[in-house]
Design a protein around this motif. Structure first.
Motif, PDB file in Angstrom:
ATOM      1  N   MET A 189      22.804  38.991 -21.323  1.00 46.93           N
ATOM      2  CA  MET A 189      23.205  38.185 -20.188  1.00 46.93           C
ATOM      3  C   MET A 189      22.065  37.236 -19.835  1.00 46.93           C
ATOM      4  SD  MET A 189      24.376  39.342 -16.349  1.00 46.93           S
ATOM      5  CE  MET A 189      25.984  39.875 -16.909  1.00 46.93           C
ATOM      6  N   GLU A 190      22.418  36.017 -19.573  1.00 46.53           N
ATOM      7  CA  GLU A 190      21.429  35.009 -19.198  1.00 46.53           C
ATOM      8  C   GLU A 190      20.894  35.287 -17.797  1.00 46.53           C
ATOM      9  OE1 GLU A 190      20.304  32.504 -21.111  1.00 46.53           O
ATOM     10  OE2 GLU A 190      21.550  33.267 -22.762  1.00 46.53           O
ATOM     11  N   ARG A 191      19.611  35.029 -17.614  1.00 44.09           N
ATOM     12  CA  ARG A 191      18.952  35.243 -16.334  1.00 44.09           C
ATOM     13  C   ARG A 191      19.653  34.470 -15.204  1.00 44.09           C
ATOM     14  NH1 ARG A 191      13.647  36.942 -14.614  1.00 44.09           N
ATOM     15  NH2 ARG A 191      13.229  37.462 -16.766  1.00 44.09           N
ATOM     16  N   GLU A 192      20.063  33.233 -15.480  1.00 44.55           N
ATOM     17  CA  GLU A 192      20.701  32.400 -14.453  1.00 44.55           C
ATOM     18  C   GLU A 192      22.011  33.025 -13.968  1.00 44.55           C
ATOM     19  OE1 GLU A 192      19.730  31.119 -17.510  1.00 44.55           O
ATOM     20  OE2 GLU A 192      17.816  30.397 -16.736  1.00 44.55           O
ATOM     21  N   LEU A 193      22.789  33.573 -14.885  1.00 42.07           N
ATOM     22  CA  LEU A 193      24.037  34.234 -14.502  1.00 42.07           C
ATOM     23  C   LEU A 193      23.739  35.453 -13.639  1.00 42.07           C
ATOM     24  CD1 LEU A 193      27.061  34.735 -14.502  1.00 42.07           C
ATOM     25  CD2 LEU A 193      26.818  35.816 -16.748  1.00 42.07           C
ATOM     26  N   GLU A 217      21.168  35.933 -11.765  1.00 39.83           N
ATOM     27  CA  GLU A 217      20.739  35.453 -10.447  1.00 39.83           C
ATOM     28  C   GLU A 217      21.942  35.094  -9.579  1.00 39.83           C
ATOM     29  OE1 GLU A 217      17.853  32.308 -10.737  1.00 39.83           O
ATOM     30  OE2 GLU A 217      16.368  33.615 -11.682  1.00 39.83           O
ATOM     31  N   ARG A 267      31.049  39.960 -14.997  1.00 42.51           N
ATOM     32  CA  ARG A 267      31.147  38.743 -14.193  1.00 42.51           C
ATOM     33  C   ARG A 267      31.041  38.965 -12.694  1.00 42.51           C
ATOM     34  NH1 ARG A 267      35.107  34.581 -17.143  1.00 42.51           N
ATOM     35  NH2 ARG A 267      34.521  35.103 -19.270  1.00 42.51           N
TER      36      ARG A 267
END
Length: 113
Positions: free
Chosen positions: A1-5, A7, A100
């Motif tokens: 999972m991407e850090r931005e997601l 966050e 999500r």
């Protein structure tokens, strides 16, 4: 999972989500594991952890609420973890199966060994 997601998922008003987001933004490490688990055993495990931390006087954030929310959740849960850069806190993330939505988050202060 991407850090931005991650966050974006942590933007909330409860103390644990706010603290976990701050830890992530201040260089904390994170992982979101593949796969899911049933919420029932998680409710039992974290219920025991709640009793243990209370007996030992270990500082936690949102643990009681996390147990309550997991107890009501009916779908598989995906797990994640954030550790502060200084390793003083560990935050557990409980996500929906698709990753999500954040179901709940809890944190525990790590005891010094």
């Amino acid at each position: 999972m991407e850090r931005e997601l991650l966050e974006r998922l942590l933007v909330g008003s409860d103390e644990a989500s706010v603290a976990a987001l701050a830890a992530l933004r201040c260089g904390g490490s994170y992982v979101v594991w593949d796969g899911t688990t049933s919420p029932e055993p998680l409710t039992l495990i974290y219920g025991r952890r709640l009793r243990h931390t209370r007996r030992r006087g270990i500082e936690t954030v949102n643990l009681e609420r996390a147990v309550e929310l997991l107890g009501r959740h009916q779908q598989p849960v995906r797990l994640g973890q954030i550790r502060t850069a200084d390793a003083s806190w560990t935050f557990m993330l409980f996500l929906t199966q698709d990753g999500r939505t954040l179901i709940t988050c809890t944190g525990v202060r790590r005891t010094q060994v």
